[in-house]
Scaffold this active site. Sequence first.
Site, mmCIF file in Angstrom:
data_model
loop_
_atom_site.group_PDB
_atom_site.id
_atom_site.type_symbol
_atom_site.label_atom_id
_atom_site.label_comp_id
_atom_site.label_asym_id
_atom_site.label_seq_id
_atom_site.Cartn_x
_atom_site.Cartn_y
_atom_site.Cartn_z
ATOM 1 N N ASP A 84 -67.746 36.966 -23.520
ATOM 2 C CA ASP A 84 -67.511 38.324 -23.044
ATOM 3 C C ASP A 84 -68.795 39.156 -22.906
ATOM 4 O OD1 ASP A 84 -65.047 40.444 -22.944
ATOM 5 O OD2 ASP A 84 -66.835 41.345 -23.823
ATOM 6 N N SER A 86 -66.212 42.238 -18.358
ATOM 7 C CA SER A 86 -64.910 41.887 -18.912
ATOM 8 C C SER A 86 -63.790 42.342 -17.981
ATOM 9 C CB SER A 86 -64.784 42.463 -20.326
ATOM 10 O OG SER A 86 -63.747 41.839 -21.036
#
Length: 294
Positions: A183, A71
């Site tokens: 993610d 991320s």
Amino acid sequence: MKFPDRHLIKAFYLISFLAVLSLLVSCATVAKPARIAVVLGAGASKGFAHIGVLKVLESHKIPISMIVGTSAGAFVGSLYAYGYNPYELQTIALAIQKGDVADYILPDNGFVKGEKLESFINVKVKYTPIDKFKIPFYAVATNIQTGEEMVFGRGNTGKAVRASCSIPGVFNPVVISDKYYVDGGLASPLAIDVARRFGADVVIAVDISSNIESAPPTGTIETMMRAIDIMYGKIASLQIKNADVVIKPKVGYIGSSDFAKRNEAIMEGEKAAGEAMPAINQIISKLRQEGRLP
């Protein structure tokens, strides 16, 4: 003329062989260079702290052989692995605006498309594929169809980072080879095991998920991001035991979408990395004594 006893000759050859073998084994052990990985964890806007950590590691000339990012860690890590120094990263970080990386759309499996983020990264790295970076780099994402961790170590940098950063419900999932990715923090917010699998001998992990803001969230997005932060923290607490050194910047008070405190996050990263340097230097000294680092 009296010849040496054949048992003595055998013993001589055996001793010589063992001596040569011992020398070869010793040389092979000394010759293996140590690989040091820096693992940059997930945490949205808290990820600006990673820049501060890299500033301190570079100022102490820590030899980094690999960067693994999830991320926000993938965002920062990709630019560093490409070749930007930490001060250049700080300049980029302080100049970036939400509009540079967020292309808002009518809610449809997310309200940020993600193409701007992909383009931002690709422009910054001059469209260089991951496998051509100065430092080996791996971006961690999650296959939303299977829940499995996916590691990108080659190909389109912007797309890999976009996938790693695509928070469900906020960003549209990213389609790569007919598979849907979101993610990386859902599967591996602090991807220490990834670094080990790719050959890291020493892992320095940067955990920005361990401190959660105590004030109640306001609004739907903040509530959703807080829930994700809690999830990051719970998973990371299980992964952290496999690191050699853990750096924990105190960024819990910074909201996941709060760009206003980016400079504070960088400074918290510097402070936490400075506190971790004695432990890191101890490892580096040991490796140098073993001949595994110059």
